[in-house]
Design a protein around this motif. Structure first.
Motif, PDB file in Angstrom:
ATOM      1  N   GLY A 233     -22.043  15.204   1.807  1.00  0.00           N
ATOM      2  CA  GLY A 233     -20.919  14.976   0.802  1.00  0.00           C
ATOM      3  C   GLY A 233     -20.392  16.010   0.070  1.00  0.00           C
ATOM      4  N   VAL A 234     -19.461  15.775  -0.719  1.00  0.00           N
ATOM      5  CA  VAL A 234     -18.522  16.719  -1.508  1.00  0.00           C
ATOM      6  C   VAL A 234     -19.377  17.704  -2.221  1.00  0.00           C
ATOM      7  CG1 VAL A 234     -16.696  17.398  -3.079  1.00  0.00           C
ATOM      8  CG2 VAL A 234     -16.477  15.204  -1.365  1.00  0.00           C
ATOM      9  N   CYS A 235     -20.504  17.072  -2.786  1.00  0.00           N
ATOM     10  CA  CYS A 235     -21.207  18.115  -3.539  1.00  0.00           C
ATOM     11  C   CYS A 235     -22.588  18.508  -2.923  1.00  0.00           C
ATOM     12  CB  CYS A 235     -21.846  17.171  -5.105  1.00  0.00           C
ATOM     13  SG  CYS A 235     -20.570  17.266  -5.949  1.00  0.00           S
TER      14      CYS A 235
ATOM     15  N   ASP B   5     -31.099  30.121   0.927  1.00  0.00           N
ATOM     16  CA  ASP B   5     -29.847  30.228   1.778  1.00  0.00           C
ATOM     17  C   ASP B   5     -29.416  28.501   2.001  1.00  0.00           C
ATOM     18  OD1 ASP B   5     -27.886  30.408   3.609  1.00  0.00           O
ATOM     19  OD2 ASP B   5     -29.216  31.228   5.312  1.00  0.00           O
ATOM     20  N   VAL B   6     -28.396  28.195   0.752  1.00  0.00           N
ATOM     21  CA  VAL B   6     -27.863  27.196   0.706  1.00  0.00           C
ATOM     22  C   VAL B   6     -26.398  27.200   1.163  1.00  0.00           C
ATOM     23  CG1 VAL B   6     -27.749  24.757  -0.456  1.00  0.00           C
ATOM     24  CG2 VAL B   6     -29.540  26.285  -0.785  1.00  0.00           C
ATOM     25  N   ARG B   7     -26.045  26.289   2.015  1.00  0.00           N
ATOM     26  CA  ARG B   7     -24.535  26.414   2.668  1.00  0.00           C
ATOM     27  C   ARG B   7     -23.673  25.092   2.283  1.00  0.00           C
ATOM     28  NH1 ARG B   7     -25.399  30.019   7.955  1.00  0.00           N
ATOM     29  NH2 ARG B   7     -26.786  31.379   7.134  1.00  0.00           N
ATOM     30  N   PRO B   8     -22.569  25.187   2.170  1.00  0.00           N
ATOM     31  CA  PRO B   8     -21.665  24.076   1.698  1.00  0.00           C
ATOM     32  C   PRO B   8     -21.869  23.157   2.921  1.00  0.00           C
ATOM     33  CG  PRO B   8     -20.168  26.096   1.909  1.00  0.00           C
ATOM     34  CD  PRO B   8     -21.809  26.641   2.080  1.00  0.00           C
ATOM     35  N   ASP B   9     -21.745  21.861   2.728  1.00  0.00           N
ATOM     36  CA  ASP B   9     -21.772  20.787   3.792  1.00  0.00           C
ATOM     37  C   ASP B   9     -20.249  20.873   3.988  1.00  0.00           C
ATOM     38  OD1 ASP B   9     -22.558  18.787   5.482  1.00  0.00           O
ATOM     39  OD2 ASP B   9     -22.153  17.408   3.784  1.00  0.00           O
ATOM     40  N   THR B  10     -20.008  20.245   4.945  1.00  0.00           N
ATOM     41  CA  THR B  10     -18.616  20.133   5.717  1.00  0.00           C
ATOM     42  C   THR B  10     -18.559  18.809   6.395  1.00  0.00           C
ATOM     43  OG1 THR B  10     -18.796  21.437   7.932  1.00  0.00           O
ATOM     44  CG2 THR B  10     -18.103  22.701   5.929  1.00  0.00           C
ATOM     45  N   TYR B  11     -17.200  18.255   6.057  1.00  0.00           N
ATOM     46  CA  TYR B  11     -16.893  16.773   6.883  1.00  0.00           C
ATOM     47  C   TYR B  11     -17.306  17.297   8.385  1.00  0.00           C
ATOM     48  CZ  TYR B  11     -14.385  12.955   8.705  1.00  0.00           C
ATOM     49  OH  TYR B  11     -14.071  11.882   9.588  1.00  0.00           O
ATOM     50  N   THR B  12     -16.866  18.236   9.056  1.00  0.00           N
ATOM     51  CA  THR B  12     -16.982  18.779  10.480  1.00  0.00           C
ATOM     52  C   THR B  12     -18.375  18.655  10.730  1.00  0.00           C
ATOM     53  OG1 THR B  12     -14.947  20.015  10.358  1.00  0.00           O
ATOM     54  CG2 THR B  12     -16.467  20.462  12.402  1.00  0.00           C
TER      55      THR B  12
END
Length: 160
Positions: free
Chosen positions: A113-115, A124-131
Motif C-alpha cells: 500500500g501507499v504507506c 533497509d526498508v524500501r518503498p512499496d510500489t504498485y508494480t
C-alpha cells in the motif's frame, strides 16, 4: 640465453595455469545458491485486534521466484526518512522467505500500500510500489485486490 628462454616459457605456462584455475574458481564462487528457487509467503497482522484471512503459499517456479526477488532488490531506497502518518494502516504484512531448495537466502517483509514498504533488513526498508505489488500478486497467484486485504471483524458478545 637458453636459461632465460626457459624461465619465460615457465612463467608463461604458470600464468596460463593460474588464469585457468582462477576461472574455475570464479565459476564455483558464482554458485546458484544465491539464486532463490522457492518462495514461502505467510500473511499476518502487526495489529493484534485486526485479523486477516489466512494466506500461506509456497511457490516453486524458480523463474517467477527469481523475478520477484530481483524486483525487491531493485526497489529504490527511501529518500525521505521522516516518520510518516498512516492512519489507515491496518497492520497487514506478508513474510516472504526466499530459499534455494531448503536453504534460506533472504527474508523480506512486505507491507503493501501507499504507506507500506519492503523491509529487506532492519536498516533497509524500501518503498512499496504498485508494480511490485502486482508482480507479487501474480507470483503467488492471487488477485491484486487480495494483496490489499482488509481485516475482518471478530465475532464478539454484545456488551450489555
Amino acid at each position: 640465453m637458453r636459461c632465460l628462454l626457459m624461465r619465460w616459457k615457465l612463467c608463461f605456462l604458470l600464468s596460463i595455469l593460474f588464469l585457468s584455475l582462477a576461472g574455475c574458481g570464479s565459476v564455483a564462487s558464482t554458485s546458484t545458491l544465491s539464486e532463490p528457487t522457492v518462495l514461502h509467503v505467510e500473511r499476518d497482522s502487526l495489529i493484534p485486534l485486526n485479523h486477516f484471512a489466512p494466506l500461506s503459499r509456497t511457490i516453486t517456479r524458480g523463474d517467477a521466484v527469481q523475478k520477484l526477488y530481483n524486483a525487491a532488490s531493485a526497489l529504490p531506497t527511501f529518500t525521505d526518512t521522516r516518520n510518516r502518518s498512516c492512519p489507515a494502516d491496518h497492520g497487514l504484512i506478508y513474510h516472504l522467505r526466499f530459499l534455494h531448495a531448503s536453504t534460506l537466502i533472504q527474508q523480506l517483509d512486505l507491507q503493501p500500500g501507499v504507506c507500506g514498504g519492503v523491509s529487506i533488513s532492519k536498516d533497509d526498508v524500501r518503498p512499496d510500489t504498485y508494480t511490485f505489488d502486482t508482480l507479487f500478486a501474480q507470483t503467488i497467484g492471487i488477485p491484486l485486490s487480495q494483496v490489499y486485504a482488509t481485516p475482518f471483524p471478530l465475532k464478539t458478545k454484545p456488551v450489555p
